[in-house]
Design a protein around this motif. Structure first.
Motif, mmCIF file in Angstrom:
data_model
loop_
_atom_site.group_PDB
_atom_site.id
_atom_site.type_symbol
_atom_site.label_atom_id
_atom_site.label_comp_id
_atom_site.label_asym_id
_atom_site.label_seq_id
_atom_site.Cartn_x
_atom_site.Cartn_y
_atom_site.Cartn_z
ATOM 1 N N HIS A 14 -1.900 76.879 32.237
ATOM 2 C CA HIS A 14 -1.249 76.879 30.932
ATOM 3 C C HIS A 14 -1.681 75.645 30.144
ATOM 4 O O HIS A 14 -2.169 74.670 30.719
ATOM 5 C CB HIS A 14 0.279 76.880 31.138
ATOM 6 N N ILE A 20 0.487 79.194 36.159
ATOM 7 C CA ILE A 20 1.414 80.320 36.278
ATOM 8 C C ILE A 20 0.664 81.499 36.896
ATOM 9 O O ILE A 20 -0.533 81.691 36.668
ATOM 10 C CB ILE A 20 2.042 80.713 34.917
ATOM 11 N N ASN A 46 8.055 84.384 26.936
ATOM 12 C CA ASN A 46 8.384 82.960 26.925
ATOM 13 C C ASN A 46 7.344 82.056 27.592
ATOM 14 O O ASN A 46 7.684 80.978 28.069
ATOM 15 C CB ASN A 46 9.759 82.718 27.556
ATOM 16 N N GLU A 47 6.096 82.486 27.635
ATOM 17 C CA GLU A 47 5.035 81.638 28.204
ATOM 18 C C GLU A 47 3.903 81.417 27.211
ATOM 19 O O GLU A 47 2.826 80.982 27.569
ATOM 20 C CB GLU A 47 4.475 82.251 29.502
ATOM 21 N N LYS A 58 9.413 78.756 23.496
ATOM 22 C CA LYS A 58 8.037 79.266 23.503
ATOM 23 C C LYS A 58 8.004 80.732 23.112
ATOM 24 O O LYS A 58 8.947 81.477 23.380
ATOM 25 C CB LYS A 58 7.426 79.112 24.903
ATOM 26 N N ASN A 60 5.631 84.429 23.146
ATOM 27 C CA ASN A 60 5.097 85.263 24.230
ATOM 28 C C ASN A 60 3.602 85.006 24.414
ATOM 29 O O ASN A 60 2.881 84.752 23.452
ATOM 30 C CB ASN A 60 5.323 86.738 23.926
#
Length: 142
Positions: A14, A20, A46-47, A58, A60
């Motif tokens: 990330h 992740i 939310n990433e 955050k 998407n």
């Protein structure tokens, strides 16, 4: 194609330095793109990128998929037989006498040419109701 049908798991670094794991759900099938310009899309909620003014919220993370299918002639007869055993049945079972039925094969095409086909001809006897050939068309303005 294997991952699209059987599942996948990737590690993505990330932007904030975390790693992740993005993993498909059991039984989830990734579809081929609907058109050449529109890939199949999924999100990781939310990433995505942080919101402006609030870095703790955050958006998407969008993941675009392009499913790679085997090239023509790449699958041998044994592989095709095995795939037919495990994949769902085809839409219809067809039986016919090869001596009576003409077998045709598909060729590559571009949908942009749809409706533009047919034999080109300057003189078509089916275009006119009279036997004198094509008549002259005149436009009159008043």
């Amino acid at each position: 194609l294997n991952e699209a049908l059987c599942g996948f798991e990737w590690i993505v670094k990330h932007l904030d330095g975390r790693e992740i794991a993005i993993k498909s759900k059991p039984g989830e099938v990734i579809k081929p793109e609907q058109s050449s310009s529109a890939p199949f899309v999924k999100i990781v909620p939310n990433e995505g990128m942080p919101s402006l003014g609030n870095p703790f919220v955050k958006g998407n993370l969008y993941v675009l998929f392009r499913v790679e299918f085997p090239a023509d002639g790449e699958l041998n007869a044994k592989a095709i037989k095995e795939l037919k055993k495990v994949l769902p049945n085809p839409a219809m079972d067809v039986s016919y006498d090869e001596e009576e039925v003409e077998v045709c094969h598909l060729e590559h095409a571009d949908v942009k040419n749809f409706g533009k086909g047919g034999a080109a001809s300057n003189d078509n006897s089916y275009d006119s109701d009279d036997d004198e050939g094509p008549g002259q068309v005149q436009c009159q303005q008043s």
